[in-house]
Design a protein around this motif. Structure first.
Motif, mmCIF file in Angstrom:
data_model
loop_
_atom_site.group_PDB
_atom_site.id
_atom_site.type_symbol
_atom_site.label_atom_id
_atom_site.label_comp_id
_atom_site.label_asym_id
_atom_site.label_seq_id
_atom_site.Cartn_x
_atom_site.Cartn_y
_atom_site.Cartn_z
ATOM 1 N N ASP A 143 -8.834 -30.874 -20.912
ATOM 2 C CA ASP A 143 -8.987 -31.803 -22.261
ATOM 3 C C ASP A 143 -10.313 -31.979 -22.477
ATOM 4 O OD1 ASP A 143 -9.262 -33.513 -20.033
ATOM 5 O OD2 ASP A 143 -7.867 -34.825 -20.694
ATOM 6 N N GLU A 144 -11.344 -32.459 -21.495
ATOM 7 C CA GLU A 144 -12.595 -32.515 -21.772
ATOM 8 C C GLU A 144 -13.223 -31.124 -22.218
ATOM 9 O OE1 GLU A 144 -14.776 -34.732 -18.554
ATOM 10 O OE2 GLU A 144 -12.954 -35.858 -18.243
ATOM 11 N N ILE A 145 -12.824 -30.128 -21.551
ATOM 12 C CA ILE A 145 -13.486 -28.579 -21.908
ATOM 13 C C ILE A 145 -13.133 -28.463 -23.449
ATOM 14 C CG2 ILE A 145 -13.686 -26.275 -21.423
ATOM 15 C CD1 ILE A 145 -13.285 -27.119 -18.706
ATOM 16 N N ALA A 146 -11.982 -28.887 -23.924
ATOM 17 C CA ALA A 146 -11.401 -28.508 -25.126
ATOM 18 C C ALA A 146 -12.190 -29.045 -26.001
ATOM 19 C CB ALA A 146 -10.060 -28.669 -25.156
ATOM 20 N N ARG A 147 -12.600 -30.258 -25.848
ATOM 21 C CA ARG A 147 -13.313 -31.187 -26.933
ATOM 22 C C ARG A 147 -14.966 -30.256 -27.109
ATOM 23 N NH1 ARG A 147 -10.963 -35.526 -24.496
ATOM 24 N NH2 ARG A 147 -12.885 -36.094 -23.104
ATOM 25 N N VAL A 148 -15.366 -29.866 -26.205
ATOM 26 C CA VAL A 148 -16.651 -29.194 -26.171
ATOM 27 C C VAL A 148 -16.736 -28.052 -26.910
ATOM 28 C CG1 VAL A 148 -18.561 -28.077 -24.827
ATOM 29 C CG2 VAL A 148 -17.422 -30.258 -23.684
ATOM 30 N N VAL A 149 -15.733 -27.030 -26.856
ATOM 31 C CA VAL A 149 -15.323 -25.880 -27.049
ATOM 32 C C VAL A 149 -14.632 -25.969 -28.643
ATOM 33 C CG1 VAL A 149 -15.830 -24.634 -25.197
ATOM 34 C CG2 VAL A 149 -13.460 -25.169 -26.001
ATOM 35 N N ASP A 150 -14.167 -27.054 -29.127
ATOM 36 C CA ASP A 150 -13.325 -27.302 -30.460
ATOM 37 C C ASP A 150 -12.159 -26.691 -30.308
ATOM 38 O OD1 ASP A 150 -15.250 -29.279 -31.298
ATOM 39 O OD2 ASP A 150 -16.354 -27.399 -32.030
ATOM 40 N N ARG A 151 -11.517 -26.673 -28.919
ATOM 41 C CA ARG A 151 -10.062 -25.834 -29.031
ATOM 42 C C ARG A 151 -8.955 -26.853 -28.393
ATOM 43 N NH1 ARG A 151 -11.317 -20.182 -28.007
ATOM 44 N NH2 ARG A 151 -13.340 -19.730 -29.078
ATOM 45 N N THR A 152 -7.863 -26.479 -28.234
ATOM 46 C CA THR A 152 -7.102 -27.309 -27.890
ATOM 47 C C THR A 152 -6.947 -26.996 -26.071
ATOM 48 O OG1 THR A 152 -5.359 -25.348 -27.474
ATOM 49 C CG2 THR A 152 -5.391 -26.648 -29.415
ATOM 50 N N PRO A 153 -6.436 -27.924 -25.620
ATOM 51 C CA PRO A 153 -6.436 -27.736 -24.045
ATOM 52 C C PRO A 153 -6.089 -26.543 -23.420
ATOM 53 C CG PRO A 153 -5.920 -29.989 -24.441
ATOM 54 C CD PRO A 153 -5.796 -29.267 -25.781
ATOM 55 N N ALA A 154 -4.901 -25.914 -23.985
ATOM 56 C CA ALA A 154 -4.297 -24.643 -23.780
ATOM 57 C C ALA A 154 -5.195 -23.815 -23.891
ATOM 58 C CB ALA A 154 -2.848 -24.532 -24.629
ATOM 59 N N ALA A 155 -5.622 -23.669 -25.019
ATOM 60 C CA ALA A 155 -6.687 -22.461 -25.346
ATOM 61 C C ALA A 155 -8.086 -22.518 -24.504
ATOM 62 C CB ALA A 155 -7.330 -22.767 -27.000
ATOM 63 N N ALA A 156 -8.416 -23.461 -24.110
ATOM 64 C CA ALA A 156 -9.549 -23.718 -23.217
ATOM 65 C C ALA A 156 -8.833 -23.195 -21.734
ATOM 66 C CB ALA A 156 -10.015 -25.308 -22.994
ATOM 67 N N ARG A 157 -7.966 -23.561 -21.286
ATOM 68 C CA ARG A 157 -7.210 -22.811 -20.117
ATOM 69 C C ARG A 157 -7.311 -21.508 -20.367
ATOM 70 N NH1 ARG A 157 -4.236 -25.288 -16.271
ATOM 71 N NH2 ARG A 157 -3.874 -27.076 -17.470
ATOM 72 N N GLN A 158 -6.800 -20.931 -21.240
ATOM 73 C CA GLN A 158 -6.879 -19.456 -21.334
ATOM 74 C C GLN A 158 -8.316 -18.912 -21.350
ATOM 75 O OE1 GLN A 158 -5.175 -18.801 -25.451
ATOM 76 N NE2 GLN A 158 -2.902 -18.890 -24.305
ATOM 77 N N LEU A 159 -9.234 -19.389 -22.057
ATOM 78 C CA LEU A 159 -10.782 -18.989 -21.856
ATOM 79 C C LEU A 159 -11.249 -18.865 -20.502
ATOM 80 C CD1 LEU A 159 -12.492 -21.309 -24.811
ATOM 81 C CD2 LEU A 159 -12.255 -18.596 -24.733
ATOM 82 N N ALA A 160 -10.897 -19.795 -19.699
ATOM 83 C CA ALA A 160 -10.979 -20.003 -18.128
ATOM 84 C C ALA A 160 -10.543 -18.744 -17.527
ATOM 85 C CB ALA A 160 -11.019 -21.156 -17.660
ATOM 86 N N SER A 161 -9.293 -18.642 -17.882
ATOM 87 C CA SER A 161 -8.103 -17.755 -17.243
ATOM 88 C C SER A 161 -8.876 -16.186 -17.382
ATOM 89 C CB SER A 161 -6.796 -17.828 -17.636
ATOM 90 O OG SER A 161 -5.985 -16.740 -17.038
ATOM 91 N N ARG A 162 -9.343 -15.926 -18.719
ATOM 92 C CA ARG A 162 -10.000 -14.544 -18.907
ATOM 93 C C ARG A 162 -11.136 -14.401 -18.234
ATOM 94 N NH1 ARG A 162 -8.380 -15.850 -24.524
ATOM 95 N NH2 ARG A 162 -10.464 -16.001 -25.183
ATOM 96 N N ALA A 163 -12.001 -15.512 -18.182
ATOM 97 C CA ALA A 163 -13.300 -15.223 -17.247
ATOM 98 C C ALA A 163 -13.024 -15.517 -15.838
ATOM 99 C CB ALA A 163 -14.208 -16.619 -17.669
ATOM 100 N N ARG A 164 -12.260 -16.013 -15.730
ATOM 101 C CA ARG A 164 -11.843 -15.744 -14.047
ATOM 102 C C ARG A 164 -11.484 -14.111 -13.496
ATOM 103 N NH1 ARG A 164 -7.855 -19.112 -14.154
ATOM 104 N NH2 ARG A 164 -9.423 -20.982 -14.263
ATOM 105 N N ARG A 165 -10.727 -13.712 -14.638
ATOM 106 C CA ARG A 165 -10.306 -12.232 -14.365
ATOM 107 C C ARG A 165 -11.423 -11.391 -14.170
ATOM 108 N NH1 ARG A 165 -5.916 -13.669 -17.777
ATOM 109 N NH2 ARG A 165 -6.803 -12.538 -19.366
#
Length: 299
Positions: A143-165
């Protein structure tokens, strides 16, 4: 102690972690220091009494500053990773060696990330890189990352997941052919590190070719080395370069990401045929990293 002095003391208590976050985001010690300094400027202009968690607030501010710097860097196509083009007198980035880096820089390079991982992080989209670094390395909530990237928390989670892969690679059934090629690459690396000339010649095709590109903006033209004996002799100086390395695939070909110091790195792409290394392509230009189809392998 007045209010500003107290605030400065609190800031200094967080400086080490802030520099760690910024360094992993930017891959440059100098730029990381600039980002931390910008966070202090923003803090000094903010009513700190309204900040409940100063460490968390500073971490997200540094993340936002780094995100802006990454986006600006990419749009201007500046050199990545604070890389300097090799001077004419320096050794080849793959087969040569250079003097050791500054001790303070070496300490930073020796952390859990390593420069090889920073090379992989550089291939990520800036928002993906921020989400991965903040969440996976520093446990910042989505939820804090989402505010930085101007996305929803779910979208921020997807960003991290893609990067992790991308960073960790995908577990696949081993390809027998790829496994054999990696064995050949490992044999080359082991022989180079140990300085075993005969073992190097044995793993190289007699007509092996090594192509190395100069970094963007450098004066040197792409170099070419041909022949097993010539390549083996130059590879004898490989050991210092192999201090930090990761196995990877680039367009399906076996590759190794390696580093000499905080300013130079290389992605080595191997062509293996009939159990011999027939070609090595060396990417020493950081502006080409985002265009590589690069995946880190789980060893």
């Amino acid at each position: 102690m007045n209010g500003r002095e107290f605030l400065a003391e609190r800031f200094e208590e967080n400086r080490t972690q802030l520099k760690a976050v910024a360094y992993r985001m930017l891959g440059s010690a100098n730029e990381a220091e600039d980002a931390v300094q910008e966070a202090w400027i923003r803090l000094s202009r903010t009513d700190s009494r309204a900040i409940e968690n100063l460490g968390g607030w500073l971490t997200t501010v540094v993340g936002r500053v780094c995100l802006d710097m990454l986006r600006s860097r990419r749009s201007r196509r500046e050199e990545l990773l604070d890389t300097r083009a090799p001077e004419a007198h320096t050794a080849d980035p793959v087969l040569g060696a250079e003097p050791e880096a500054d001790p303070e820089q070496q300490a930073m390079m020796a952390d859990s990330v390593g420069l090889a991982m920073l090379v992989v992080l550089e291939t990520l989209d800036p928002a993906e890189r921020l989400a991965f670094v903040l969440h996976d390395m520093f446990a910042v909530p989505f939820d804090e990352i989402a505010r930085v990237v101007d996305r929803t928390p779910a979208a921020a989670r997807q960003l991290a997941s893609r990067a992790r892969r991308r960073v960790r690679g995908v577990d696949l059934d081993p390809d027998p052919d790829l496994t054999r090629k990696r064995e050949v690459v490992d044999a080359f690396l082991a022989a180079a590190r140990s300085g075993d000339f005969e073992a190097l010649v044995a793993v190289l095709d007699p007509d092996v070719v090594v192509r190395s590109e100069a970094a963007a903006g450098g004066a040197g033209a792409p170099s070419l080395v041909r022949g097993a004996a010539t390549v083996a002799r130059q590879a004898m100086m490989f050991a210092p370069f192999a201090r930090s390395s990761l196995h990877a695939l680039v367009d399906g070909a076996p590759a190794v990401i390696s580093a000499l110091d905080d300013h130079r790195f290389s992605v080595m792409i191997f062509t293996v045929a009939r159990g011999k290394v027939t070609q090595m392509s060396v990417v020493d230009d950081p502006t080409r990293l985002p265009g590589l189809d690069l995946t880190v392998l789980n060893d």
